[in-house]
Design an enzyme around this catalytic site. Structure first.
Site, PDB file in Angstrom:
ATOM      1  N   LEU A 517      39.831  43.005  46.960  1.00  0.00           N
ATOM      2  CA  LEU A 517      40.033  44.143  46.064  1.00  0.00           C
ATOM      3  C   LEU A 517      38.752  44.935  45.883  1.00  0.00           C
ATOM      4  CD1 LEU A 517      42.142  42.421  43.276  1.00  0.00           C
ATOM      5  CD2 LEU A 517      42.968  44.040  44.966  1.00  0.00           C
ATOM      6  N   PHE A 522      27.796  40.137  42.097  1.00  0.00           N
ATOM      7  CA  PHE A 522      27.788  38.680  42.115  1.00  0.00           C
ATOM      8  C   PHE A 522      28.801  38.093  43.083  1.00  0.00           C
ATOM      9  CE2 PHE A 522      26.748  40.018  37.733  1.00  0.00           C
ATOM     10  CZ  PHE A 522      25.390  39.912  37.912  1.00  0.00           C
ATOM     11  N   GLY A 523      29.476  38.940  43.811  1.00  0.00           N
ATOM     12  CA  GLY A 523      30.434  38.405  44.756  1.00  0.00           C
ATOM     13  C   GLY A 523      31.602  39.351  44.929  1.00  0.00           C
ATOM     14  N   VAL A 525      35.976  40.158  44.854  1.00  0.00           N
ATOM     15  CA  VAL A 525      37.208  39.891  44.122  1.00  0.00           C
ATOM     16  C   VAL A 525      38.390  40.007  45.093  1.00  0.00           C
ATOM     17  CG1 VAL A 525      38.634  40.575  42.171  1.00  0.00           C
ATOM     18  CG2 VAL A 525      36.163  40.855  42.051  1.00  0.00           C
ATOM     19  N   LYS A 539      37.708  36.034  41.391  1.00  0.00           N
ATOM     20  CA  LYS A 539      36.337  36.515  41.573  1.00  0.00           C
ATOM     21  C   LYS A 539      35.544  35.374  42.182  1.00  0.00           C
ATOM     22  CE  LYS A 539      32.703  37.911  38.438  1.00  0.00           C
ATOM     23  NZ  LYS A 539      32.475  38.525  37.141  1.00  0.00           N
ATOM     24  N   ASP A 636      27.591  45.612  29.494  1.00  0.00           N
ATOM     25  CA  ASP A 636      27.806  46.323  30.754  1.00  0.00           C
ATOM     26  C   ASP A 636      29.150  47.031  30.750  1.00  0.00           C
ATOM     27  OD1 ASP A 636      27.111  47.274  33.222  1.00  0.00           O
ATOM     28  OD2 ASP A 636      27.727  45.484  34.315  1.00  0.00           O
TER      29      ASP A 636
END
Ligand code: NAG
Ligand code: NAG
Ligand code: NAG
Ligand code: NAG
Ligand code: NAG
Ligand code: NAG
Ligand code: NAG
Ligand code: NAG
Ligand code: NAG
Ligand code: NAG
Ligand code: NAG
Length: 739
Positions: A517, A522-523, A525, A539, A636
């Site tokens: 997606l 951090f990575g 999804v 995630k 954030d």
């Protein structure tokens, strides 16, 4: 018409005395009754009777005339109210005193009690005048001297132009004493007083106990209040001579209403009136964090609110009571690790950016520079540390006993030099300073080259290892983090369903590209489907992001505790060796930025939807700030972190950077500023200060983006230097609509 002419004639006859439009003075034959008010010439301050809060009693006070929320800055009869309403009178008595009477009673409840001698003749020439500074002054006709002034008798507030300190010659004590409560202005428990022993330092005391210190005056500001620096609005001054010693501040713009005061709970607060939003905006209050509480870490301790263990010992010292220390009670303080053998290789280590210790018993010599200061301290074995008195390097403070109430700042503060023994000195020199001495320069170069080579090899090796076998070091730190959490939080973690890696791989078709997606810092999804048919979003933390671990832990702990329809719901997590994943409900309409900043997408967002989205985000933010069990700052908030469900309801996601605040904590501070530029409030981006207000700032940016459909950061209009906020601000200021 005739009447008017008669009046004009009368006026000129009485030399304007009767008819002058000013009503800022009380004279021998002009009283002030309950209900009347005196207004200063420019209309800034007003004086009259008032009843604070729910009280029925009547007090005479001075307040901001133009501030809609009555804010009293001075109270005359704070300890002796007039009990009956509307019977009070303020007038000048036969001895020239301004006095408050209850009706026709012969004894006053309060009087200025001036010490000057007043005759029949002079008494008629006396008048009390309320100035635009908020000062009520006694003046004599044709004389410029001020015979009495309310500024000499401060109550709980220091306004611009007032002095804080002492006048030794006249015996004036310019200290602030809190109100007892909001309903009762009588002398409360808390006093803010200038401590003139050693280096001048403002103390808030409760009786004899010190609650908080401003830190010594450092030539520009108070050492312990780095936020309070001279700016375009305010300037500060400090005066010390044989007659008086005081601090005062001035405002460069007298339509900005500002005050410093000590409230009924013992907090020192600095606030400015915001005319646009009709409220006081507080930009500083103390004690703020745990380290502000006087002596939190005891003698020779140092407090850093950013550390999990806030107390540590100054170099060369160790906790006095190891037990208490590990129970997070640092108040016992620290003791020397070993006996100091004075003159045998001992020396000083520098601590940077600290709130200097309590200097009541320190020796201050303003004529010494830092070199002489060091010599003085070195030559006296009972000297435990020294520092420059002023930030410009002038003056010397030498401590000859405990170093108490040291706080570590991230901005501001001063350098403190702490005396340490030879072993400690050698140890630290080996670790830092000595390394850069000339003698070692060649060695240093060689080391750098060798180090660089070693680094390249190590990096290569680790990289390979991470690829093949994962990072056991990282695994351990995750384990540590989770097991170090207090019980409640750990339980929350285990309340969460754990998915196994196989199930995740099955659900996402082995993390296929087709199911991806999006990806973030951090990575990535992925979309997935569980065997029971539920659609999920997974995630997956990138494997070698050391940073991601902290955020992962944070998110697991936090979001599991939060349940709100405007927050994305977490369904579980998956930890398997180096794999860490978070499993969420799947939201089909992706994130807000996809729609908002896309031409076709934004066309499908009508005003009703946008309104609904704004309300939803606001509810979610309100929940994390105010209504959930924890007080959470998201840090954030941005369009890409707002997801939309099938009904276009917004859900806030990504709590990786969120922080938990204690129940009454309103502000935090961090060394590591994380978040997204463009959405960060200036004080957070620049000074690392964050609070729920930082989220509100981000929310505001988001709001503008939702309304305008433009990205804050990528916004351009004719003037290319402008961002969305600035553009919106200029439109607002000029009263122009968006076009
Ligand atoms: C002074 O003027 C203010 C408004 O300008 C008025 O409200 C107040 O009653 C006046 N006070 C007296 C004593 O006349
Ligand atoms: C007002 O009432 C208090 C007690 O309620 C009393 O001590 C005080 O003397 C009274 N003051 C006046 C001026 O009557
Ligand atoms: C005060 O004295 C005046 C005149 O002497 C009188 O009219 C008034 O009623 C008295 N007020 C009170 C409260 O006693
Ligand atoms: C008035 O001042 C004098 C000294 O100037 C002092 O002795 C006296 O107690 C004061 N009276 C009151 C009511 O405060
Ligand atoms: C103040 O000065 C004016 C003019 O100079 C004079 O008429 C008046 O008598 C003086 N007042 C006093 C109290 O001396
Ligand atoms: C000044 O006033 C404060 C508050 O009333 C008091 O605590 C302090 O002892 C006074 N200091 C001196 C030197 O009079
Ligand atoms: C202030 O001192 C009083 C009496 O010693 C005590 O009861 C109270 O808790 C103290 N307040 C604070 C905020 O320390
Ligand atoms: C303040 O002034 C006095 C007298 O001039 C002096 O003795 C004292 O050392 C000064 N204090 C500071 C901190 O400068
Ligand atoms: C003073 O402050 C007011 C209100 O904030 C502002 O409108 C005005 O421009 C300021 N004046 C100056 C000289 O900065
Ligand atoms: C060292 O300082 C202490 C405390 O100020 C003082 O009593 C002592 O005389 C000083 N010793 C020397 C050798 O100067
Ligand atoms: C030297 O410093 C290191 C870390 O700074 C510390 O762990 C060690 O205990 C110190 N050694 C001595 C002898 O103080």
């Amino acid at each position: 018409m005739d009447c008017l002419i008669a009046l004009l004639i009368l006026c000129s006859f009485f030399n304007n005395k009767l008819c002058s439009a000013t009503n800022d003075t009380i004279t021998q034959n002009k009283f002030l009754r309950d209900g009347d008010i005196l207004v200063s010439h420019g209309g800034i301050y007003a004086l009259g009777f008032f009843s604070p809060g729910n009280s029925q009693k009547r007090y005479v006070g001075i307040w901001f005339n133009k501030v809609s929320e009555q804010t009293v800055v001075w109270v005359a009869n704070r300890n002796n109210p007039v009990n009956e309403s509307s019977s009070g009178v303020v007038k000048i008595d036969g001895r020239g005193n301004l006095a408050i009477f209850n009706g026709n009673a012969s004894n006053s409840v309060w009087s200025t009690n001036i010490s000057i001698k007043v005759t029949e003749k002079t008494s008629s020439a006396l008048s009390y005048k309320l100035l635009d500074s908020g000062n009520l002054v006694l003046v004599q006709e044709n004389k410029s001297d001020v015979l009495w002034q309310s500024f000499d008798y401060p109550t709980d507030t220091l306004s611009a132009g007032m002095k804080f300190g002492f006048n030794w010659k006249l015996g004036l004590n310019w200290s602030l004493t809190s109100w007892k409560s909001r309903d009762d202005p009588s002398n409360g428990d808390f006093v803010l007083i200038l401590n003139t022993r050693g280096a001048p330092d403002g103390f808030i005391r409760n009786g004899s106990r010190v609650i908080w210190r401003t830190g010594p005056w450092n030539g520009r500001t108070w050492n312990g209040i780095p936020l309070m620096s001279t700016n375009f609005l305010f300037h500060y001054s400090f005066v010390n001579n044989s007659d008086e010693i005081y601090f005062s501040y001035g405002s460069n713009n007298n339509s900005v209403f500002d005050r410093l005061h000590v409230d009924d709970l013992g907090f020192f607060r600095r606030s400015t009136w915001l005319e646009d939003s009709h409220r006081w905006n507080e930009f500083y209050s103390a004690p703020g964090d745990a380290c502000d509480h006087y002596g939190k870490c005891g003698a020779f301790g140092s407090c850093n609110a950013n550390n999990a263990q806030i107390c540590s010992c100054l170099p060369g010292y160790e906790p006095k009571s190891q037990n208490d220390w590990y129970l997070k009670d640092g108040s016992q303080g620290c003791v020397r690790k070993r006996e100091l053998s004075c003159g045998k290789g001992d020396g000083f280590l520098k601590l940077e950016k600290v709130k200097l210790p309590d200097a009541s018993n320190a020796r201050v010599d303003m004529s010494l520079g830092i070199k002489d200061c060091e010599t003085e301290c070195r030559n006296n074995c009972s000297c435990t540390g020294y520092s420059s008195a002023y930030v410009d390097g002038s003056g010397c403070i030498g401590w000859f006993g405990d170093l108490t109430d040291v706080k570590q700042f991230t901005v501001g503060g001063q350098d403190l030099f702490v005396r340490v023994d030879a072993i400690e000195l050698g140890n630290s020199t080996r670790h830092s300073k000595g390394f850069f001495s000339k003698k070692n320069l060649v060695l240093l170069c060689v080391l750098i080259v060798v180090g660089l080579l070693a680094f390249i090899f190590a990096f290569y090796y680790l990289f390979r290892r991470a690829k093949t076998r994962g990072l056991p070091r990282e695994e351990r730190s995750l384990h540590e983090l989770l097991s170090n959490l207090p019980n409640e939080e750990t339980n929350a973690k285990f309340d969460l369903p754990i998915f196994d890696l196989d199930a995740m791989m099955l659900a996402t078709d082995n993390f296929s590209l087709a199911n991806k997606l999006g990806s973030g810092g951090f990575g990535s999804v992925y979309k997935g489907k569980l065997s029971d048919g539920r659609e999920i979003a997974v995630k997956r933390l990138s494997k070698n992001s050391g940073q991601g671990i902290i955020e992962f832990k944070n998110e697991v702990v936090l979001i599991a505790k939060l349940q709100h329809r405007n927050l994305v719901q977490i369904l579980g997590c998956c930890v398997d060796k180096e794999e860490k994943m978070l499993v969420y409900e799947y939201l089909p309409n992706k994130s807000l930025d996809f729609l908002l900043f896309d031409r076709t997408g934004s066309a499908s967002l009508d005003w009703g939807m946008r309104h609904n989205i704004i309300l939803g985000i606001a509810r979610g933010v309100l929940y994390i700030h105010e209504d959930s069990r924890l007080r959470i700052v998201h840090r954030d908030l941005k369009a890409s972190n707002v997801l939309l469900d099938a009904q276009m309801n917004p859900k806030i996601s990504d709590f990786g950077m969120a922080r938990i605040f204690g129940g009454d904590q309103t502000q935090g501070n961090t060394n590591r500023v994380v978040g997204t530029y463009g959405y960060m409030s200036p004080e957070y981006a620049m000074d690392g200060l964050f609070s729920i207000k930082s989220d509100v700032f981000s929310f505001g940016v988001l709001l503008l983006e939702i309304i305008s459909g433009k990205k804050n950061s990528g916004f351009y209009c004719e003037d290319h230097s402008m961002n969305l906020i600035k553009h919106a601000w200029e439109l607002w200021r000029d009263g122009r609509p968006w076009n």
